[in-house]
Scaffold this motif. Sequence first.
Motif, PDB file in Angstrom:
ATOM      1  N   SER A  41      -4.950   4.112   3.859  1.00  0.00           N
ATOM      2  CA  SER A  41      -3.630   3.798   4.411  1.00  0.00           C
ATOM      3  C   SER A  41      -3.471   2.328   4.804  1.00  0.00           C
ATOM      4  O   SER A  41      -2.390   1.773   4.680  1.00  0.00           O
ATOM      5  CB  SER A  41      -3.339   4.693   5.602  1.00  0.00           C
ATOM      6  OG  SER A  41      -4.231   4.372   6.636  1.00  0.00           O
TER       7      SER A  41
ATOM      8  N   THR B 143      -2.553   0.080   1.715  1.00  0.00           N
ATOM      9  CA  THR B 143      -1.209   0.291   1.186  1.00  0.00           C
ATOM     10  C   THR B 143      -0.163  -0.226   2.152  1.00  0.00           C
ATOM     11  O   THR B 143       0.873  -0.712   1.742  1.00  0.00           O
ATOM     12  CB  THR B 143      -0.970   1.779   0.880  1.00  0.00           C
ATOM     13  OG1 THR B 143      -1.654   2.542   1.842  1.00  0.00           O
ATOM     14  CG2 THR B 143      -1.442   2.119  -0.497  1.00  0.00           C
ATOM     15  N   ASN B 144      -0.473  -0.135   3.436  1.00  0.00           N
ATOM     16  CA  ASN B 144       0.456  -0.663   4.420  1.00  0.00           C
ATOM     17  C   ASN B 144       0.707  -2.148   4.189  1.00  0.00           C
ATOM     18  O   ASN B 144       1.816  -2.632   4.246  1.00  0.00           O
ATOM     19  CB  ASN B 144      -0.121  -0.473   5.821  1.00  0.00           C
ATOM     20  CG  ASN B 144       0.771   0.451   6.622  1.00  0.00           C
ATOM     21  OD1 ASN B 144       1.943   0.583   6.299  1.00  0.00           O
ATOM     22  ND2 ASN B 144       0.214   1.070   7.635  1.00  0.00           N
TER      23      ASN B 144
ATOM     24  N   ASN C 293       2.898  -2.735   1.275  1.00  0.00           N
ATOM     25  CA  ASN C 293       4.286  -2.453   1.583  1.00  0.00           C
ATOM     26  C   ASN C 293       4.925  -3.577   2.367  1.00  0.00           C
ATOM     27  O   ASN C 293       6.087  -3.881   2.203  1.00  0.00           O
ATOM     28  CB  ASN C 293       4.376  -1.160   2.394  1.00  0.00           C
ATOM     29  CG  ASN C 293       5.019  -0.065   1.578  1.00  0.00           C
ATOM     30  OD1 ASN C 293       5.816  -0.373   0.692  1.00  0.00           O
ATOM     31  ND2 ASN C 293       4.671   1.162   1.848  1.00  0.00           N
ATOM     32  N   LYS C 294       4.140  -4.174   3.235  1.00  0.00           N
ATOM     33  CA  LYS C 294       4.700  -5.214   4.084  1.00  0.00           C
ATOM     34  C   LYS C 294       5.153  -6.413   3.256  1.00  0.00           C
ATOM     35  O   LYS C 294       6.156  -7.037   3.552  1.00  0.00           O
ATOM     36  CB  LYS C 294       3.670  -5.649   5.129  1.00  0.00           C
ATOM     37  CG  LYS C 294       3.893  -4.883   6.417  1.00  0.00           C
ATOM     38  CD  LYS C 294       3.019  -5.357   7.533  1.00  0.00           C
ATOM     39  CE  LYS C 294       3.190  -4.412   8.714  1.00  0.00           C
ATOM     40  NZ  LYS C 294       2.070  -4.483   9.643  1.00  0.00           N
TER      41      LYS C 294
ATOM     42  N   LYS D  14       6.379  -6.311   0.471  1.00  0.00           N
ATOM     43  CA  LYS D  14       7.586  -5.968  -0.287  1.00  0.00           C
ATOM     44  C   LYS D  14       8.864  -6.135   0.525  1.00  0.00           C
ATOM     45  O   LYS D  14       9.912  -6.402   0.001  1.00  0.00           O
ATOM     46  CB  LYS D  14       7.496  -4.514  -0.784  1.00  0.00           C
ATOM     47  CG  LYS D  14       7.122  -4.417  -2.242  1.00  0.00           C
ATOM     48  CD  LYS D  14       7.520  -3.077  -2.799  1.00  0.00           C
ATOM     49  CE  LYS D  14       6.459  -2.042  -2.520  1.00  0.00           C
ATOM     50  NZ  LYS D  14       6.849  -0.707  -2.920  1.00  0.00           N
ATOM     51  N   LYS D  15       8.726  -5.921   1.830  1.00  0.00           N
ATOM     52  CA  LYS D  15       9.967  -5.884   2.627  1.00  0.00           C
ATOM     53  C   LYS D  15      10.498  -7.297   2.890  1.00  0.00           C
ATOM     54  O   LYS D  15      10.041  -8.254   2.282  1.00  0.00           O
ATOM     55  CB  LYS D  15       9.684  -5.154   3.925  1.00  0.00           C
ATOM     56  CG  LYS D  15       8.665  -5.919   4.668  1.00  0.00           C
ATOM     57  CD  LYS D  15       8.172  -5.221   5.853  1.00  0.00           C
ATOM     58  CE  LYS D  15       7.205  -6.213   6.435  1.00  0.00           C
ATOM     59  NZ  LYS D  15       6.481  -5.772   7.506  1.00  0.00           N
ATOM     60  N   LEU D  16      11.385  -7.431   3.827  1.00  0.00           N
ATOM     61  CA  LEU D  16      12.085  -8.677   4.167  1.00  0.00           C
ATOM     62  C   LEU D  16      11.420  -9.960   3.674  1.00  0.00           C
ATOM     63  O   LEU D  16      10.278 -10.246   3.988  1.00  0.00           O
ATOM     64  CB  LEU D  16      12.190  -8.778   5.693  1.00  0.00           C
ATOM     65  CG  LEU D  16      13.477  -8.266   6.321  1.00  0.00           C
ATOM     66  CD1 LEU D  16      13.481  -8.608   7.777  1.00  0.00           C
ATOM     67  CD2 LEU D  16      14.668  -8.810   5.612  1.00  0.00           C
TER      68      LEU D  16
END
Lengths: 63, 808
Positions: free
Chosen positions: A50, A53-54, A57-58, A60-62
């Motif tokens: 986890s 992958t976290n 993901n981070k 990808k965002k803002l």
Amino acid sequence: MSIMYILIGCSLFLAICFLGAFIWSVKSGQLDDEYTPSVRILFDDIEVKSDNTNEKNKSKKLT
Amino acid sequence: MRENITQTKFTCFHCGDECTSHPILLNDYTFCCVGCKNVYEILSQNNLCDYYNLESNPGINLKNPASKTKFNYLDDEQVQKKLIDFDDEHIQKISFFIPTMHCSSCIWLLENLYKLDVGVNNSRVNFLKKTVSISYKKEITSIRKIVELLTAIGYEPAINLNDIEKQVQKSENRKLSYQIGVAGFCFGNIMLLSFPEYFGLDEFTQAKFSKLFGYLNMVLSIPVILFSAQDYFKLAIKGLRKKHISIDTPLALGILVLFVRSAYEVISQTGIGFFDTHAGLVFFLLIGKWFQQKTFDTLSFERDYKSYFPVSVAVINNGIETTVPVTNLKVGNRIIIRNGELIPADAILLNGEAKIDFSFVTGESIPITKVLGEIIYAGGRQTEQTIELEVFKNVSQSYLTQLWNSEHFAKQNESKIKTFQQTVSKYFTVALLVIAIGSAAWWLMFNPSLALNAFTAVLIIACPCALALSSPFALGTAMRILGRNKFYIKSPEVVEQIAKINTIVFDKTGTITQPSSSQIVYVGENLSEEEKHLIVSLTRNSVHPLSKKIISYFPNVKGESVSQFKEYTGKGLEGKLNGKTIQIGSYHFLFPFVEPMKVNTLNEELATRVYIKIDNNLIGYFQFQHAYRKGLSELIQSLKKHYSLYLLSGDNDAEKDKIMHIFGKETQLCFNQSPIKKLEFIERLQDQHKKVMMIGDGLNDAGALKASDLGISVTENTSHFSPASDVIMDASVFENTLQFINFSKDTTKVIRMSFLISLSYNIVGLSFAVQGNLSPLIAAILMPLSSVSVIVFTTVATILFAKKGGLK
């Protein structure tokens, strides 16, 4: 050839064991849902990873 | 024309929707609404953020939160009793249908429910059926708490009247699995024990073992005939009682004769019997049944209004709000309907602004505004604010629901068209008995010792195994292919029914039109440039979807700001520009003192109109019409060549000319049809011996769909709503309707061809049988050979026809 009696007995016994296993699997609902378990089995692995992958993901965002 | 407010687009971390101009920020993530943010917070507090790692943006949008009192009725013990699957002192088990479940993240979160509620022991998801079964400790938590938790994280369970009234149904599937398992086990072992007989052993061992093997085979055959094959006997007896011969009659006869003759041979030491053929026959037959029985788990073909109506409704009595089961609702009760709730009975609007979405009923999705004192028919869904109504008809007696009191819904749904197998098996059985008795009689005259032998041999060899298999495999394969093409049929027999249709009846709204996209038409005096300018200037101040449509009607007109702009929610707009007053809105809004136009039916008022008034003069109105589905006219043109077409619409005939243009003059178009009238129309066609296919979509077509020989309901989203029907068709494949019909016809051809194949096997076998010299070896070869070749032929041929017809 008397060995045949034992062999046939063994083969029948084995086959009955398989039949029993099949009946048990139907009874316990294994044939009711043929899709969800295929997804469920992958969940444990993801929990271990986890953290990685976290991070992914981070990014990808803002922006 | 409209300025772009957002430069960069943000997507909601939770649900993946595009965020509006001001996304909500939390922990560097963007959210489109408070609802989505709340779910993220719940999950992150409980270390459940893995939810977001399994799939990106897996959440369900929560822009329209449910009201807090919505689930009050779950505290009622009567309701609880009916919902709970299992109950003991400490633990209760319950299953919910969760329509919003859609990805692996959903499974993961729903199975980790125990982390969010300590009372939950465990929860199991069945993804294909979209259900979750939860077991919980009743001292710690309650149904209501669990439902509220599920709702809070976006997985609101669908609990409706049907769940409360339904009887517990145990699936037949498991029994079939046991039967196949037992038959397969016995078949395998009997084959093994029969091999020595076929290949031949030296005389010493032969004598020693054949007796043992014979008895073993007989013992192994007993469960096959008593358990695995029992349904064939039951069906055959049931058929005979009704004086009706089905395929089960010769099958049951064949199975019985096989067993009795084999048992006789073994006990009398005259042979080893046909036990391998017997077990194999039953095994293959059951496989065929299993193949045919597999249906689409996720779809429900038996829905009526009860599947959509809520379990309970909030009733106000002397200012106190209580929750009352819908079935106990009485005339005169005052009910409260909140945003997103369904109106369960015909009622009069007492308070609030009603904007009712009748998409369940008619297929029309633009909400209709109602004013105080108007009647609102049951089945509509209120959008926006809370309203208060007075019930004036019981739930089962309302305009819509009385349809279900019709006799069509009382009788069990038996297929109205005889299948090929049913037709053929009658003649087949008679011919079989004639040959069997004939050959017995022949031998009685010439060599009586062979008579019984020949008689049983005929029954054994002519047992219509291949015939019984050809339909399930051809139809089952066809059903899968159609399903892959988003044409979901209720049961395989439906394929044959489609092939026999000669009349097609269409519904209009939502069936041949697309609910989501509407076209706009202006009716009235010609508009001057100035008037156009006024209209655009006024409407651009409003965010109402109809206003946006009006603006898009005038792409080249630029508006300017108006003074004294006022927006009356649900009614209309008003403003001043260059000294002129302009009003745009509903008829009632513009002419409040005039009696509203007389409206007789629910559907007449569905034609959405927006009127324009400039300086107190009515200029004209915009009418919103639906866009027709893609490929409609091509489809109609090609269907017209082979079928007689009809159109039934609940709407007024405003679009008559346009429809006439598509359907042509010879098609009968009927407008202003109530649900009951639609049903009666279908009956009238059937009285003229027409085989009618009805294509509809809303609950108002439910009667017609049920009465027709074949009902197809068109739906935009198969996991959403569709009334009871034989077929559920995804709206995106509407244009391929003809292909589906043609493919069904091809499939029936395959069944006929495979019947010829199996018949030729039977003739070969019979030529042995009537001579009285059918050896177990020939039977053992012929039976599996014919079965397997028929299975292979039907499956391959059906797939080839699908390819030819351009289906996936």
